[in-house]
Each structure stands twice: as structure tokens, then as C-alpha cells.
Scaffold this motif. Structure first.
Motif, mmCIF file in Angstrom:
data_model
loop_
_atom_site.group_PDB
_atom_site.id
_atom_site.type_symbol
_atom_site.label_atom_id
_atom_site.label_comp_id
_atom_site.label_asym_id
_atom_site.label_seq_id
_atom_site.Cartn_x
_atom_site.Cartn_y
_atom_site.Cartn_z
ATOM 1 N N SER A 1 13.503 -32.274 0.683
ATOM 2 C CA SER A 1 14.622 -32.564 -0.210
ATOM 3 C C SER A 1 15.181 -33.949 0.115
ATOM 4 O O SER A 1 14.880 -34.518 1.173
ATOM 5 N N GLU B 1 17.144 -27.771 -8.119
ATOM 6 C CA GLU B 1 15.806 -28.344 -8.277
ATOM 7 C C GLU B 1 14.851 -27.866 -7.188
ATOM 8 O O GLU B 1 13.673 -27.622 -7.451
ATOM 9 N N ARG B 2 15.361 -27.725 -5.982
ATOM 10 C CA ARG B 2 14.508 -27.213 -4.897
ATOM 11 C C ARG B 2 14.036 -25.801 -5.224
ATOM 12 O O ARG B 2 12.871 -25.448 -5.016
ATOM 13 N N ILE C 1 5.692 -30.703 0.067
ATOM 14 C CA ILE C 1 5.964 -31.119 -1.308
ATOM 15 C C ILE C 1 7.050 -32.190 -1.298
ATOM 16 O O ILE C 1 8.147 -31.970 -0.775
ATOM 17 N N VAL D 1 11.776 -30.590 -13.259
ATOM 18 C CA VAL D 1 12.473 -31.389 -12.236
ATOM 19 C C VAL D 1 12.515 -32.849 -12.690
ATOM 20 O O VAL D 1 11.497 -33.422 -13.060
ATOM 21 N N ARG E 1 9.330 -34.396 -3.583
ATOM 22 C CA ARG E 1 9.858 -34.548 -4.937
ATOM 23 C C ARG E 1 9.981 -36.006 -5.344
ATOM 24 O O ARG E 1 9.687 -36.378 -6.485
ATOM 25 N N SER E 2 10.438 -36.864 -4.439
ATOM 26 C CA SER E 2 10.753 -38.249 -4.798
ATOM 27 C C SER E 2 9.533 -39.006 -5.308
ATOM 28 O O SER E 2 9.653 -39.890 -6.159
ATOM 29 N N ILE F 1 11.253 -25.896 -7.867
ATOM 30 C CA ILE F 1 9.972 -26.225 -7.247
ATOM 31 C C ILE F 1 9.413 -25.011 -6.510
ATOM 32 O O ILE F 1 8.228 -24.676 -6.630
ATOM 33 N N ARG G 1 6.656 -37.198 -6.249
ATOM 34 C CA ARG G 1 5.893 -36.208 -7.024
ATOM 35 C C ARG G 1 4.454 -36.101 -6.518
ATOM 36 O O ARG G 1 3.474 -36.212 -7.258
ATOM 37 N N ILE H 1 9.252 -27.877 1.347
ATOM 38 C CA ILE H 1 9.733 -28.705 0.243
ATOM 39 C C ILE H 1 10.699 -29.740 0.817
ATOM 40 O O ILE H 1 11.757 -29.380 1.346
ATOM 41 N N PHE I 1 6.333 -29.787 -10.369
ATOM 42 C CA PHE I 1 7.594 -30.465 -10.675
ATOM 43 C C PHE I 1 8.061 -30.229 -12.109
ATOM 44 O O PHE I 1 8.943 -30.960 -12.595
ATOM 45 N N ALA J 1 12.806 -38.568 -9.757
ATOM 46 C CA ALA J 1 13.826 -39.038 -8.806
ATOM 47 C C ALA J 1 14.140 -40.510 -9.049
ATOM 48 O O ALA J 1 13.252 -41.308 -9.324
#
Length: 210
Positions: free
Chosen positions: A135, A62-63, A161, A203, A163-164, A66, A166, A133, A200, A206
Motif C-alpha cells: 500500500s 482499494e486494498r 502486488i 482501482v 498498486r503504484s 485488490i 500496477r 499487497i 487492479f 496511482a
């Protein structure tokens, strides 16, 4: 009786002995690696150097998704607007006086007017744009320390960035703010727009526990 000259020749000075012991350690355990040495190594993963210690930049699917989503958008922009060069995981010598430190943003951009003629080695400068990014295994506070280090070294914009949630934390020396709609950087990439949710694409959302 032993020949004193031969005895002296057989014994190593303490400093040389310590250096030999250090360089014989596995590279991952050493704390005296220099940037010049790191450049010469063929490491299995991208890495940074923190006070002589190699820190590998581990990744996951996923990383990488992104990473590619963002890099693809910026590369497309640069095809029609060749404002500079984009790189992934390139190491920079942010401070020339620090011989055992280098930093490698996940993605970085340098404008044409700042690119050095020779680019075969780690660039002796800070990039104009650094993208990191975050993680699930990263410490937010530790990554923010790196963001601050980038800004203090001369990076004009850092995009963190996340992810959790967005979102992207857009950081400049004077301010930081969350972006959930469209990323822009008019001072570096005039006319460039990146809808945050496109970062995302592919992805998973999360889990709430992350």
C-alpha cells in the motif's frame, strides 16, 4: 512491630511484579505478547506478532478491492482444481521456536498434501504461496524483509502486488522478477493464469507522486 511473615506475603517477587505490570498495559503497548495469547484475543483487525509486539494490518477500500480480485480468481480456479486451501490474513507460526512471532500474508495458499489435520489454530508452518499487497503507506524495504522471511521459512512463491506501478513482483528462493502480463504458478496451481491488470480492476491509476 509488623509480623515478618505477613510482610513477606504482601510483597510480590520482582519478576511477578514486572509480569503484572506488563500484562496490565494496553495490548498495543506490550512487547511480550505470545502467539498463544494472540490466538486467544478477539482483535478488531487482522494482526501479526513481531517479537512480542502486535502489528495491526490496516486496510482501505482499494486494498480490499485488490484482495478480492485476486482471491476471486484463485477461488474460481480451485473450484475445478481442488489443489489446496486459500485463506485471507491467516497467521502462521513460521518458526516453532519463536514464541512471540507470527506472520499473516494478505492471502495465502497451502496445498492439500501439506495441510495439517487440525486447522483450528495458527498453522505451525509456512504456506506454499504468500501474497502481499503493497500500500502507499508501506515501506517497500520493510515489506521485502517480510518477503525474504517468507522464502527463508519455506514459502515456495511470494507475489508482491504493487498498486503504484500496477505490477507484481514474483519472488522465489532463487530469483525475483516483475510481472506485468500474466501471473502463473505451474508448480502449485497448474494451468492457473491471472492477467495482472485484472488484479487492479476498479482501482484508480496511482498519481505519479506515489
Amino acid at each position: 512491630m509488623a509480623n515478618p511473615i505477613s510482610t513477606v506475603n504482601r510483597s510480590k517477587p520482582a519478576a511477578a511484579e514486572a509480569l503484572a505490570d506488563s500484562t496490565e498495559l494496553p495490548i498495543a503497548r506490550r512487547t511480550d505478547v505470545t502467539v498463544d495469547e494472540l490466538e486467544r484475543l478477539s482483535l478488531p483487525y487482522p494482526a501479526e506478532l513481531y517479537d512480542g509486539r502486535i502489528i495491526y494490518k490496516m486496510s482501505n477500500f482499494e486494498r480490499d478491492v485488490i484482495h478480492e480480485n485476486v482471491a476471486y480468481k484463485i477461488r474460481n480456479y480451485l473450484e475445478n482444481n481442488p489443489a489446496g486451501l486459500l485463506s485471507g490474513n491467516a497467521d502462521y507460526r513460521l518458526h516453532q521456536e519463536l514464541k512471540r512471532d507470527s506472520r499473516a500474508p494478505d492471502i495465502s495458499f497451502v496445498t492439500n498434501d501439506r495441510l495439517p489435520q487440525s486447522r483450528r489454530r495458527y498453522l505451525p508452518m509456512a504456506p506454499d504461496l504468500a501474497i502481499e499487497i503493497l500500500s502507499p503507506v508501506d515501506s517497500f524495504d520493510k515489506v521485502m524483509e517480510k518477503v525474504e522471511e517468507h522464502l527463508q521459512a519455506g514459502v515456495k512463491i511470494v507475489w508482491l502486488i504493487i498498486r503504484s506501478t500496477r505490477e507484481v513482483l514474483a519472488c522465489k528462493p532463487a530469483c525475483k522478477h516483475s510481472v506485468r502480463d500474466v501471473l502463473t504458478a505451474p508448480e502449485l496451481l497448474p494451468g492457473f493464469e491471472l492477467p495482472v491488470q485484472e488484479i487492479f480492476a476498479g482501482v484508480e491509476v496511482a498519481p505519479a507522486s506515489e
